[in-house]
Structures are given as structure tokens and as C-alpha cells.
Design a protein around this motif. Structure first.
Motif, PDB file in Angstrom:
ATOM      1  N   GLY A  95       0.825  -1.203   0.000  1.00 13.03           N
ATOM      2  CA  GLY A  95       0.000   0.000   0.000  1.00 13.03           C
ATOM      3  C   GLY A  95       0.854   1.244   0.000  1.00 13.03           C
ATOM      4  N   TYR A  96       0.323   2.297  -0.597  1.00 18.34           N
ATOM      5  CA  TYR A  96       1.040   3.568  -0.601  1.00 18.34           C
ATOM      6  C   TYR A  96       0.208   4.624   0.112  1.00 18.34           C
ATOM      7  CZ  TYR A  96       4.262   7.194  -1.902  1.00 18.34           C
ATOM      8  OH  TYR A  96       5.190   8.198  -1.824  1.00 18.34           O
ATOM      9  N   SER A  97       0.831   5.338   1.059  1.00 19.53           N
ATOM     10  CA  SER A  97       0.211   6.438   1.787  1.00 19.53           C
ATOM     11  C   SER A  97      -1.051   5.933   2.501  1.00 19.53           C
ATOM     12  CB  SER A  97      -0.066   7.603   0.826  1.00 19.53           C
ATOM     13  OG  SER A  97      -0.385   8.777   1.533  1.00 19.53           O
ATOM     14  N   MET A  98      -2.231   6.447   2.187  1.00 15.76           N
ATOM     15  CA  MET A  98      -3.451   5.922   2.793  1.00 15.76           C
ATOM     16  C   MET A  98      -3.541   4.415   2.593  1.00 15.76           C
ATOM     17  SD  MET A  98      -7.445   6.888   1.984  1.00 15.76           S
ATOM     18  CE  MET A  98      -7.473   5.949   0.437  1.00 15.76           C
ATOM     19  N   GLY A  99      -3.074   3.936   1.446  1.00 18.54           N
ATOM     20  CA  GLY A  99      -3.079   2.502   1.184  1.00 18.54           C
ATOM     21  C   GLY A  99      -2.188   1.726   2.134  1.00 18.54           C
ATOM     22  N   ALA A 100      -1.100   2.360   2.603  1.00 17.51           N
ATOM     23  CA  ALA A 100      -0.259   1.722   3.611  1.00 17.51           C
ATOM     24  C   ALA A 100      -1.014   1.574   4.926  1.00 17.51           C
ATOM     25  CB  ALA A 100       1.023   2.532   3.808  1.00 17.51           C
TER      26      ALA A 100
END
Length: 260
Positions: free
Chosen positions: A106-111
Motif C-alpha cells: 500500500g502507498y500512503s493511505m493505502g499503507a
């Protein structure tokens, strides 16, 4: 299989129709990609080359359009965007595809969503890659209320707050539903307790750009986790780190170690 323009499908979960793609080698180790705020599976993972990178390496590459984003349904209620609800969407996608466990990236919010998924369903998460979010996961990343205000403002020209202006411009660029995004930014900011981060036993790689003024320290977050390592992505800010070659190389090396 087309690694440039993937075909999207959809499934229904929690009363919402959610879009996703499922590409790469069907018999490969699955990698589930969860994009950041105001982005989409295409913007976060296809255009920066992740689908091609992972597909060429033999992985089964799956990416979801989070609720409120891309081709998925877009509720207006902030409560619908709590991270555990969005994490349950990703796990429901695994159920829909009949996948017992996967590598989650995930990246950013996805993290943040990825961490909530790992806490709720540790048996489904083979490994974690957390991009664009370090110790901000537990300590917060500043005041996001101006971003919600900026999303609801009639014109970008009326936005003076620097970070809010950046995200409003990104939302305009991606032709996003700004009302849904405003609800999302209000509902999705729950922090993770440091003690909960310590419970995540999955091998984890945390990548943050050295010019990222949002994420917080990757090293500090990694230090809380029993099997995590930190990666500095040189010279990249929050928006540019996601597609960086050094990040991609590190992820492939990480997966070669843990994903087999």
C-alpha cells in the motif's frame, strides 16, 4: 494479459460495487496493491510502471480501486471510510478471488489500510510493503482538515494552504469525486497504536522518500515491528516516491526473499 491497460472487473462488498484488476501470471504469487488518497489503481500502480514491473517478474498483480476512488462506488458518509472498512474491502477481494494469502503493498493511505488488514487478518498477509507512510502511521501526519476544505472549495485558485493545494490539484488532475474525497479524508485518519504495530509479524518493507514531508520516519516505524526494514527513497517527495526505480528494485529484492 495487458500490462499497459488492464481490464477492470468488479465485486460487491459492504453494499458497495468495487472495481479491481487481476493481471500478470495467474499461477504466480499474488501481490495486492492498495493505492493512496485521491489516487486509483491506474494512477498509483499502472502509470508509474508497477503493474509491468511486478508482472514481468512473474507475480499475479491485483489492485483495487478503494471505495470513493476510481471506478468504485463513492459514499458520502465519512464513517464509511474508516481504515478498517477499507481494509475489509481488500480482504473481501481476496475472498472473491479465492486467494488464501497474498503480499500486500500500500502507498500512503493505502499503507494505513494495509496495516489495518494485517492486524485484522494476519493469516491473509504474507508480507507488507508500506510506501509513503512511516511513523506518521502511529503519530499522525499533521492537520488534514484544510485538505477537506480545499476539496470542497469551488476553485483551486482559492486554496492557499500548500499541502491542501497539492492534494486539490491532484484530485482535479485525476478527475476525482471531490465530495467523496472530502468524506474520505475526514474518515480515514485513524492512527495505529505503537503496541499494535509491534504485533505485526509479517515481513515488512517501509519505503519513504527523503524529501517526503508527510510520511514521517520509515526507520522509526520499522523499529516498532519485529520483522521490518526501512528504505530511504533518495530525493523523492510524497508524490514522486511511488514510481521510483530504487523503490521498485528494493521491492523485487524483498519479494525474492519473502514472497516465495
Amino acid at each position: 494479459m495487458n500490462l499497459n491497460t488492464p481490464a477492470f472487473s468488479s465485486f460487491t462488498h459492504d453494499g458497495l460495487k468495487l472495481a479491481f484488476f487481476d493481471e500478470g501470471d495467474p499461477s504466480g504469487v499474488p501481490v495486492v496493491l492498495i493505492h493512496g488518497f485521491a489516487s486509483s489503481a491506474n494512477v498509483n500502480w499502472v502509470h508509474p510502471g508497477w503493474l509491468k514491473t511486478l508482472g514481468d517478474a512473474g507475480y499475479r498483480v491485483i489492485a483495487i480501486d478503494n471505495r470513493g476512488h476510481g471506478a468504485s462506488d463513492k459514499p458520502r458518509d465519512a464513517e464509511a471510510y474508516r481504515p478498517w472498512h477499507m481494509a475489509s474491502d481488500a480482504v473481501a477481494l481476496l475472498d472473491h478471488l479465492g486467494i488464501p494469502e497474498a503480499n500486500i503493498m500500500g502507498y500512503s493511505m493505502g499503507a494505513r489500510i494495509s496495516v489495518f488488514a494485517a492486524l485484522a487478518h494476519p493469516d491473509r498477509v504474507r508480507s507488507l510493503v508500506l510506501g509513503g507512510l512511516g511513523i506518521g502511521m502511529t503519530d499522525g501526519v499533521g492537520d488534514w482538515d484544510p485538505i477537506a476544505d480545499a476539496l470542497l472549495t469551488a476553485s483551486l485558485e482559492d486554496v492557499t494552504h500548500d499541502r491542501a493545494r497539492m492534494f486539490r490539484a491532484f484530485a482535479d488532475q485525476t478527475k476525482s469525486d471531490r465530495d467523496a474525497l472530502a468524506a474520505c479524508i475526514k474518515g480515514s485518519r485513524d492512527l495505529v497504536a505503537r503496541s499494535d504495530m509491534a504485533k505485526i509479524d509479517a515481513p515488512t518493507l517501509i519505503g519513504v522518500g527523503t524529501k517526503d514531508d508527510i510520511a514521517g520516519s520509515a526507520q522509526e516505524l520499522a523499529a516498532l515491528m519485529p520483522r521490518a526494514r526501512a528504505l530511504d527513497i533518495p530525493g523523492r517527495d510524497h508524490m514522486l516516491a511511488v514510481g521510483d526505480r530504487i523503490f521498485k528494485t528494493a521491492v523485487l529484492e524483498f519479494y525474492a526473499e519473502v514472497a516465495g
